[in-house]
Motif scaffolding. Structure first.
Motif, PDB file in Angstrom:
ATOM      1  N   LEU A 256     -21.487 -13.763 -11.693  1.00 47.01           N
ATOM      2  CA  LEU A 256     -22.231 -12.516 -11.476  1.00 47.01           C
ATOM      3  C   LEU A 256     -21.931 -11.467 -12.539  1.00 47.01           C
ATOM      4  CD1 LEU A 256     -21.823 -12.146  -7.619  1.00 47.01           C
ATOM      5  CD2 LEU A 256     -23.811 -13.006  -8.872  1.00 47.01           C
ATOM      6  N   GLN A 257     -20.762 -11.549 -13.132  1.00 45.45           N
ATOM      7  CA  GLN A 257     -20.321 -10.577 -14.137  1.00 45.45           C
ATOM      8  C   GLN A 257     -20.593  -9.135 -13.690  1.00 45.45           C
ATOM      9  OE1 GLN A 257     -21.710 -11.640 -18.073  1.00 45.45           O
ATOM     10  NE2 GLN A 257     -20.943 -13.718 -17.874  1.00 45.45           N
TER      11      GLN A 257
ATOM     12  N   ARG B 204     -22.598   2.000 -17.349  1.00 47.92           N
ATOM     13  CA  ARG B 204     -22.194   3.190 -18.091  1.00 47.92           C
ATOM     14  C   ARG B 204     -23.203   4.305 -17.875  1.00 47.92           C
ATOM     15  NH1 ARG B 204     -21.839   1.366 -23.917  1.00 47.92           N
ATOM     16  NH2 ARG B 204     -22.633  -0.598 -23.137  1.00 47.92           N
ATOM     17  N   GLY B 205     -22.716   5.514 -17.787  1.00 49.11           N
ATOM     18  CA  GLY B 205     -23.588   6.672 -17.652  1.00 49.11           C
ATOM     19  C   GLY B 205     -24.104   6.916 -16.242  1.00 49.11           C
ATOM     20  N   THR B 206     -23.564   6.188 -15.272  1.00 44.73           N
ATOM     21  CA  THR B 206     -23.976   6.389 -13.883  1.00 44.73           C
ATOM     22  C   THR B 206     -22.746   6.684 -13.039  1.00 44.73           C
ATOM     23  OG1 THR B 206     -23.751   4.077 -13.204  1.00 44.73           O
ATOM     24  CG2 THR B 206     -25.880   4.745 -14.153  1.00 44.73           C
ATOM     25  N   ARG B 207     -22.975   7.307 -11.904  1.00 42.41           N
ATOM     26  CA  ARG B 207     -21.852   7.639 -11.030  1.00 42.41           C
ATOM     27  C   ARG B 207     -21.421   6.456 -10.174  1.00 42.41           C
ATOM     28  NH1 ARG B 207     -21.150  13.606  -9.580  1.00 42.41           N
ATOM     29  NH2 ARG B 207     -19.523  12.609  -8.401  1.00 42.41           N
ATOM     30  N   ASN B 208     -22.389   5.750  -9.612  1.00 42.10           N
ATOM     31  CA  ASN B 208     -22.023   4.703  -8.663  1.00 42.10           C
ATOM     32  C   ASN B 208     -23.058   3.585  -8.645  1.00 42.10           C
ATOM     33  OD1 ASN B 208     -20.585   3.399  -6.629  1.00 42.10           O
ATOM     34  ND2 ASN B 208     -21.650   4.481  -5.021  1.00 42.10           N
ATOM     35  N   ILE B 209     -23.556   3.191  -9.803  1.00 44.25           N
ATOM     36  CA  ILE B 209     -24.512   2.093  -9.860  1.00 44.25           C
ATOM     37  C   ILE B 209     -23.862   0.942 -10.610  1.00 44.25           C
ATOM     38  CG2 ILE B 209     -26.791   1.324 -10.620  1.00 44.25           C
ATOM     39  CD1 ILE B 209     -27.727   4.233 -10.438  1.00 44.25           C
ATOM     40  N   TRP B 210     -23.965  -0.224 -10.021  1.00 45.51           N
ATOM     41  CA  TRP B 210     -23.371  -1.435 -10.560  1.00 45.51           C
ATOM     42  C   TRP B 210     -24.470  -2.414 -10.940  1.00 45.51           C
ATOM     43  CZ3 TRP B 210     -17.923  -2.148 -10.495  1.00 45.51           C
ATOM     44  CH2 TRP B 210     -17.221  -1.076  -9.933  1.00 45.51           C
ATOM     45  N   GLU B 211     -24.151  -3.337 -11.826  1.00 44.25           N
ATOM     46  CA  GLU B 211     -25.101  -4.378 -12.188  1.00 44.25           C
ATOM     47  C   GLU B 211     -24.465  -5.741 -12.005  1.00 44.25           C
ATOM     48  OE1 GLU B 211     -25.540  -5.468 -16.576  1.00 44.25           O
ATOM     49  OE2 GLU B 211     -24.961  -3.353 -16.681  1.00 44.25           O
TER      50      GLU B 211
ATOM     51  N   LEU C 286     -29.292  -2.601  -2.533  1.00 41.07           N
ATOM     52  CA  LEU C 286     -29.953  -3.263  -3.659  1.00 41.07           C
ATOM     53  C   LEU C 286     -31.032  -2.351  -4.200  1.00 41.07           C
ATOM     54  CD1 LEU C 286     -30.196  -6.831  -2.098  1.00 41.07           C
ATOM     55  CD2 LEU C 286     -28.507  -5.981  -3.738  1.00 41.07           C
ATOM     56  N   ARG C 287     -30.932  -1.981  -5.476  1.00 40.00           N
ATOM     57  CA  ARG C 287     -31.803  -0.973  -6.074  1.00 40.00           C
ATOM     58  C   ARG C 287     -32.947  -1.567  -6.891  1.00 40.00           C
ATOM     59  NH1 ARG C 287     -29.747   4.176  -6.664  1.00 40.00           N
ATOM     60  NH2 ARG C 287     -30.781   4.306  -8.691  1.00 40.00           N
ATOM     61  N   ARG C 288     -32.628  -2.398  -7.897  1.00 39.88           N
ATOM     62  CA  ARG C 288     -33.636  -2.953  -8.814  1.00 39.88           C
ATOM     63  C   ARG C 288     -33.253  -4.377  -9.160  1.00 39.88           C
ATOM     64  NH1 ARG C 288     -37.107   0.758 -11.405  1.00 39.88           N
ATOM     65  NH2 ARG C 288     -38.265  -1.192 -11.523  1.00 39.88           N
ATOM     66  N   VAL C 289     -34.240  -5.166  -9.613  1.00 40.30           N
ATOM     67  CA  VAL C 289     -33.980  -6.511 -10.113  1.00 40.30           C
ATOM     68  C   VAL C 289     -35.042  -6.839 -11.148  1.00 40.30           C
ATOM     69  CG1 VAL C 289     -35.281  -7.656  -8.256  1.00 40.30           C
ATOM     70  CG2 VAL C 289     -33.506  -8.924  -9.475  1.00 40.30           C
ATOM     71  N   GLY C 290     -34.620  -7.469 -12.234  1.00 44.41           N
ATOM     72  CA  GLY C 290     -35.569  -7.834 -13.278  1.00 44.41           C
ATOM     73  C   GLY C 290     -34.881  -8.037 -14.609  1.00 44.41           C
ATOM     74  N   SER C 291     -35.670  -7.940 -15.676  1.00 41.94           N
ATOM     75  CA  SER C 291     -35.133  -8.119 -17.024  1.00 41.94           C
ATOM     76  C   SER C 291     -34.249  -6.928 -17.395  1.00 41.94           C
ATOM     77  CB  SER C 291     -36.278  -8.266 -18.029  1.00 41.94           C
ATOM     78  OG  SER C 291     -37.000  -7.055 -18.098  1.00 41.94           O
ATOM     79  N   HIS C 292     -33.664  -6.986 -18.562  1.00 46.17           N
ATOM     80  CA  HIS C 292     -32.749  -5.922 -18.993  1.00 46.17           C
ATOM     81  C   HIS C 292     -33.381  -4.536 -18.963  1.00 46.17           C
ATOM     82  CE1 HIS C 292     -29.878  -8.774 -21.340  1.00 46.17           C
ATOM     83  NE2 HIS C 292     -29.715  -8.834 -20.044  1.00 46.17           N
ATOM     84  N   SER C 293     -34.688  -4.438 -19.008  1.00 43.50           N
ATOM     85  CA  SER C 293     -35.340  -3.124 -19.007  1.00 43.50           C
ATOM     86  C   SER C 293     -35.030  -2.333 -17.739  1.00 43.50           C
ATOM     87  CB  SER C 293     -36.855  -3.267 -19.182  1.00 43.50           C
ATOM     88  OG  SER C 293     -37.415  -3.964 -18.089  1.00 43.50           O
ATOM     89  N   ILE C 294     -34.697  -3.010 -16.649  1.00 42.78           N
ATOM     90  CA  ILE C 294     -34.345  -2.266 -15.420  1.00 42.78           C
ATOM     91  C   ILE C 294     -33.064  -1.481 -15.615  1.00 42.78           C
ATOM     92  CG2 ILE C 294     -35.558  -3.814 -13.840  1.00 42.78           C
ATOM     93  CD1 ILE C 294     -32.564  -4.613 -12.994  1.00 42.78           C
ATOM     94  N   LEU C 295     -32.182  -1.977 -16.479  1.00 43.81           N
ATOM     95  CA  LEU C 295     -30.921  -1.280 -16.718  1.00 43.81           C
ATOM     96  C   LEU C 295     -31.173   0.043 -17.411  1.00 43.81           C
ATOM     97  CD1 LEU C 295     -28.698  -4.272 -17.876  1.00 43.81           C
ATOM     98  CD2 LEU C 295     -29.027  -3.382 -15.561  1.00 43.81           C
ATOM     99  N   GLU C 296     -32.136   0.066 -18.315  1.00 46.89           N
ATOM    100  CA  GLU C 296     -32.489   1.314 -18.987  1.00 46.89           C
ATOM    101  C   GLU C 296     -33.030   2.327 -17.986  1.00 46.89           C
ATOM    102  OE1 GLU C 296     -35.251   0.076 -21.962  1.00 46.89           O
ATOM    103  OE2 GLU C 296     -33.784  -1.198 -22.957  1.00 46.89           O
TER     104      GLU C 296
END
Length: 87
Positions: A40-41, A46-53, A73-83
């Motif tokens: 799962l890594q 970075r740059g968030t208070r309490n969001i994990w990936e 569970l907030r978002r799921v998808g390609s790396h663009s969701i991290l942005e």
């Protein structure tokens, strides 16, 4: 541990190909059993208070928050969701 699923996650999930949905399901099963599962890594964004990936595949991730014993569970998808999450 219980999951609370935001509508943004549900909408993202529905747009994914079936094969990736199956990988998401597998990743969430692993998260529930052992949040430190190596595949799962999991790491704090970075740059968030309490969001994990967490990792679904080489090119897909999911984001979440902890609230006690609840994983939101907030978002799921390609790396663009991290942005989108780090804004």
């Amino acid at each position: 541990m219980t999951f609370r699923v935001l509508e943004s996650f549900r909408a993202d999930y529905r747009r994914l190909p079936r094969k990736i949905q199956e990988r998401v399901d597998s990743a969430l099963t692993k998260l529930e059993a052992d949040p430190r599962h190596p595949s799962l890594q999991v790491k704090k964004m970075r740059g968030t208070r309490n969001i994990w990936e967490g990792r679904v595949s080489l090119s897909h991730r999911f984001t979440f928050q902890w609230e006690g014993n609840v994983v939101i569970l907030r978002r799921v998808g390609s790396h663009s969701i991290l942005e989108k999450e780090s804004r």
